[in-house]
Design a protein around this motif. Structure first.
Motif, PDB file in Angstrom:
ATOM      1  N   UNK A  59       0.822  -1.218   0.000  1.00 36.28           N
ATOM      2  CA  UNK A  59       0.000   0.000   0.000  1.00 36.28           C
ATOM      3  C   UNK A  59       0.856   1.268   0.000  1.00 36.28           C
ATOM      4  N   UNK A  60       1.294   1.695   1.182  1.00 33.11           N
ATOM      5  CA  UNK A  60       1.999   2.975   1.300  1.00 33.11           C
ATOM      6  C   UNK A  60       3.375   2.981   0.637  1.00 33.11           C
ATOM      7  N   UNK A  61       3.911   1.817   0.361  1.00 27.49           N
ATOM      8  CA  UNK A  61       5.208   1.741  -0.319  1.00 27.49           C
ATOM      9  C   UNK A  61       5.063   1.460  -1.816  1.00 27.49           C
ATOM     10  N   UNK A  62       3.837   1.458  -2.322  1.00 28.01           N
ATOM     11  CA  UNK A  62       3.595   1.260  -3.748  1.00 28.01           C
ATOM     12  C   UNK A  62       3.453   2.625  -4.427  1.00 28.01           C
ATOM     13  N   UNK A  63       4.581   3.149  -4.868  1.00 31.37           N
ATOM     14  CA  UNK A  63       4.569   4.448  -5.511  1.00 31.37           C
ATOM     15  C   UNK A  63       3.678   4.510  -6.732  1.00 31.37           C
ATOM     16  N   UNK A  64       3.620   3.421  -7.485  1.00 33.68           N
ATOM     17  CA  UNK A  64       2.791   3.421  -8.686  1.00 33.68           C
ATOM     18  C   UNK A  64       1.314   3.584  -8.349  1.00 33.68           C
ATOM     19  N   UNK A  65       0.858   2.920  -7.271  1.00 31.82           N
ATOM     20  CA  UNK A  65      -0.543   3.044  -6.864  1.00 31.82           C
ATOM     21  C   UNK A  65      -0.847   4.445  -6.340  1.00 31.82           C
ATOM     22  N   UNK A  66       0.114   5.034  -5.654  1.00 30.85           N
ATOM     23  CA  UNK A  66      -0.094   6.373  -5.093  1.00 30.85           C
ATOM     24  C   UNK A  66      -0.180   7.416  -6.202  1.00 30.85           C
ATOM     25  N   UNK A  67       0.663   7.303  -7.217  1.00 31.43           N
ATOM     26  CA  UNK A  67       0.590   8.230  -8.346  1.00 31.43           C
ATOM     27  C   UNK A  67      -0.756   8.089  -9.061  1.00 31.43           C
ATOM     28  N   UNK A  68      -1.202   6.852  -9.257  1.00 26.34           N
ATOM     29  CA  UNK A  68      -2.505   6.629  -9.881  1.00 26.34           C
ATOM     30  C   UNK A  68      -3.621   7.243  -9.044  1.00 26.34           C
ATOM     31  N   UNK A  69      -3.511   7.118  -7.735  1.00 25.82           N
ATOM     32  CA  UNK A  69      -4.520   7.686  -6.841  1.00 25.82           C
ATOM     33  C   UNK A  69      -4.551   9.201  -6.951  1.00 25.82           C
ATOM     34  N   UNK A  70      -3.379   9.814  -7.032  1.00 32.15           N
ATOM     35  CA  UNK A  70      -3.310  11.271  -7.150  1.00 32.15           C
ATOM     36  C   UNK A  70      -3.982  11.741  -8.438  1.00 32.15           C
ATOM     37  N   UNK A  81       5.461  13.464   3.243  1.00 30.48           N
ATOM     38  CA  UNK A  81       5.600  13.386   4.689  1.00 30.48           C
ATOM     39  C   UNK A  81       6.980  12.915   5.081  1.00 30.48           C
ATOM     40  N   UNK A  82       7.061  12.033   6.095  1.00 32.30           N
ATOM     41  CA  UNK A  82       8.343  11.406   6.448  1.00 32.30           C
ATOM     42  C   UNK A  82       8.136   9.901   6.540  1.00 32.30           C
ATOM     43  N   UNK A  83       9.234   9.164   6.389  1.00 35.32           N
ATOM     44  CA  UNK A  83       9.112   7.717   6.326  1.00 35.32           C
ATOM     45  C   UNK A  83       8.559   7.270   4.984  1.00 35.32           C
ATOM     46  N   UNK A  84       8.240   5.983   4.869  1.00 31.32           N
ATOM     47  CA  UNK A  84       7.718   5.403   3.640  1.00 31.32           C
ATOM     48  C   UNK A  84       8.549   5.840   2.429  1.00 31.32           C
ATOM     49  N   UNK A  85       7.957   6.596   1.483  1.00 37.10           N
ATOM     50  CA  UNK A  85       8.634   6.941   0.227  1.00 37.10           C
ATOM     51  C   UNK A  85       9.220   8.359   0.227  1.00 37.10           C
ATOM     52  N   UNK A  86       9.342   8.948   1.405  1.00 42.66           N
ATOM     53  CA  UNK A  86       9.748  10.363   1.460  1.00 42.66           C
ATOM     54  C   UNK A  86      11.152  10.608   0.938  1.00 42.66           C
ATOM     55  N   UNK A  87      12.034   9.601   1.004  1.00 41.06           N
ATOM     56  CA  UNK A  87      13.401   9.760   0.501  1.00 41.06           C
ATOM     57  C   UNK A  87      13.683   8.774  -0.628  1.00 41.06           C
ATOM     58  N   UNK A  88      12.658   8.508  -1.401  1.00 40.16           N
ATOM     59  CA  UNK A  88      12.775   7.585  -2.528  1.00 40.16           C
ATOM     60  C   UNK A  88      12.831   8.405  -3.820  1.00 40.16           C
ATOM     61  N   UNK A  89      14.014   8.472  -4.421  1.00 39.73           N
ATOM     62  CA  UNK A  89      14.197   9.286  -5.615  1.00 39.73           C
ATOM     63  C   UNK A  89      13.344   8.787  -6.778  1.00 39.73           C
ATOM     64  N   UNK A  90      13.171   7.465  -6.872  1.00 40.03           N
ATOM     65  CA  UNK A  90      12.348   6.906  -7.935  1.00 40.03           C
ATOM     66  C   UNK A  90      10.904   7.357  -7.832  1.00 40.03           C
ATOM     67  N   UNK A  91      10.389   7.426  -6.618  1.00 43.52           N
ATOM     68  CA  UNK A  91       9.016   7.891  -6.406  1.00 43.52           C
ATOM     69  C   UNK A  91       8.910   9.370  -6.773  1.00 43.52           C
ATOM     70  N   UNK A  92       9.889  10.165  -6.374  1.00 49.40           N
ATOM     71  CA  UNK A  92       9.871  11.586  -6.715  1.00 49.40           C
ATOM     72  C   UNK A  92       9.843  11.778  -8.232  1.00 49.40           C
ATOM     73  N   UNK A  93      10.633  10.969  -8.940  1.00 49.48           N
ATOM     74  CA  UNK A  93      10.641  11.066 -10.406  1.00 49.48           C
ATOM     75  C   UNK A  93       9.287  10.650 -10.993  1.00 49.48           C
ATOM     76  N   UNK A  94       8.702   9.603 -10.438  1.00 47.60           N
ATOM     77  CA  UNK A  94       7.417   9.134 -10.944  1.00 47.60           C
ATOM     78  C   UNK A  94       6.340  10.197 -10.766  1.00 47.60           C
TER      79      UNK A  94
END
Length: 308
Positions: A59-70, A81-94
């Motif tokens: 769930x919270x670590x699935x960047x692809x699902x979160x982008x789709x939700x947005x 926020x902090x934790x989870x994908x907050x320092x994930x460069x791949x998620x930021x790019x997505x």
């Protein structure tokens, strides 16, 4: 201008971000796992999107699902926020690739500071390549980790190989990266961090110090701001080094630069490329809303526009 923010998190920090968004008239979108369907952050957001499953990995670590939700909810920005994908460069790019505003530093800055060895190189600090008796005691640390995992204090040269192996194994298990490095162990040092803010126009500010020396199992227990008893010269040096670290990676938004202070010297530790759990301590002392600053910076405003 940002009009709708998806908060890619849960719990306290999701509620914290939503509060500031409401004050600014910004619509909020929450995401939640099945287990968190009735959680406060999901109930109080303007829109809540289900992430099917219960485990964070689904769930919270699935960047692809979160982008789709947005995109489905009509958000135009994402705050991690902090934790989870907050320092994930791949998620930021997505997030950016989807045409959304990323409320955080550039992916390249996240990557540069993610490795403690790379971060130290950027600050001109070389790790110990070959440890001798004269270097002892030394600290073995995981390059990609935190929270005390993958960390060992070595006081005897005969113990070094064994502690390196143990630290590598623990780091690989905890972070998926077994890289470790050694550095001088600072006995009795104080743990001091500097809050920074940087805009998209090249301006970086240091917003004082926080002392987090009182820890249990390498986890902070008490934060105090400003750090008490620091000479003015040393405080100025800490501020200058923190600004230098931010400039080295063209940082944007809120971040924290951490140091050990001993013998009147500041020793760079790392940079956290996100909002920290402890950010309200600085907010209380400086009378500033750091989440609001993040949102306004992401909208293109300068630090001067913030009126701090």
């Amino acid at each position: 201008m940002i009009t709708s923010v998806l908060v890619a998190n849960r719990g306290e920090i999701a509620c914290r971000i939503a509060r500031t968004c409401r004050e600014l008239g910004i619509r909020t979108v929450a995401v939640h796992s099945d287990a968190d369907a009735n959680a406060l952050h999901a109930r109080t957001a303007d829109t809540a999107v289900r992430l099917p499953g219960a485990a964070p990995a689904d769930t919270y670590l699935r960047g692809d699902l979160i982008v789709k939700a947005a995109l489905a909810a009509g958000a135009d920005a994402v705050h991690p926020g902090y934790g989870f994908l907050s320092e994930n460069a791949g998620f930021a790019r997505a997030v950016r690739d989807a045409g959304l505003v990323w409320i955080g530093p550039p992916p390249e800055a996240i990557e540069a500071m993610a490795s403690k060895t790379r971060a130290k190189e950027l600050m001109g600090i070389e790790p110990l390549r070959e440890v001798t008796e004269a270097d002892l005691p030394v600290l073995v640390k995981a390059a990609a980790g935190g929270g005390g995992r993958g960390m060992r204090v070595v006081r005897r040269l005969a113990d070094l190989d064994g502690e390196l192996a143990a630290a590598r194994a623990e780091a690989a298990s905890a972070f998926g990266d077994g890289e470790v490095f050694t550095e001088p162990y600072v006995e009795g040092g104080r743990h001091v961090e500097v809050q920074v803010l940087a805009d998209t126009h090249g301006t970086v500010w240091a917003l004082g110090t926080r002392d987090c020396s009182l820890q249990r199992r390498h986890q902070k227990v008490i934060e105090e701001a400003p750090a008490p008893g620091l000479p003015a010269r040393l405080t100025e040096e800490l501020h200058a080094l923190a600004v230098r670290a931010a400039r080295a990676v063209s940082y944007v938004g809120a971040g924290t630069v951490e140091f050990l202070v001993a013998g009147g010297r500041a020793h760079f530790l790392e940079m956290n490329t996100r909002l920290q759990v402890e950010h309200p301590v600085t907010e209380a002392v400086f009378g500033v809303d750091l989440v609001q600053a993040q949102l306004r910076i992401a909208s293109g405003e300068t630090l001067a526009d913030l009126g701090l």
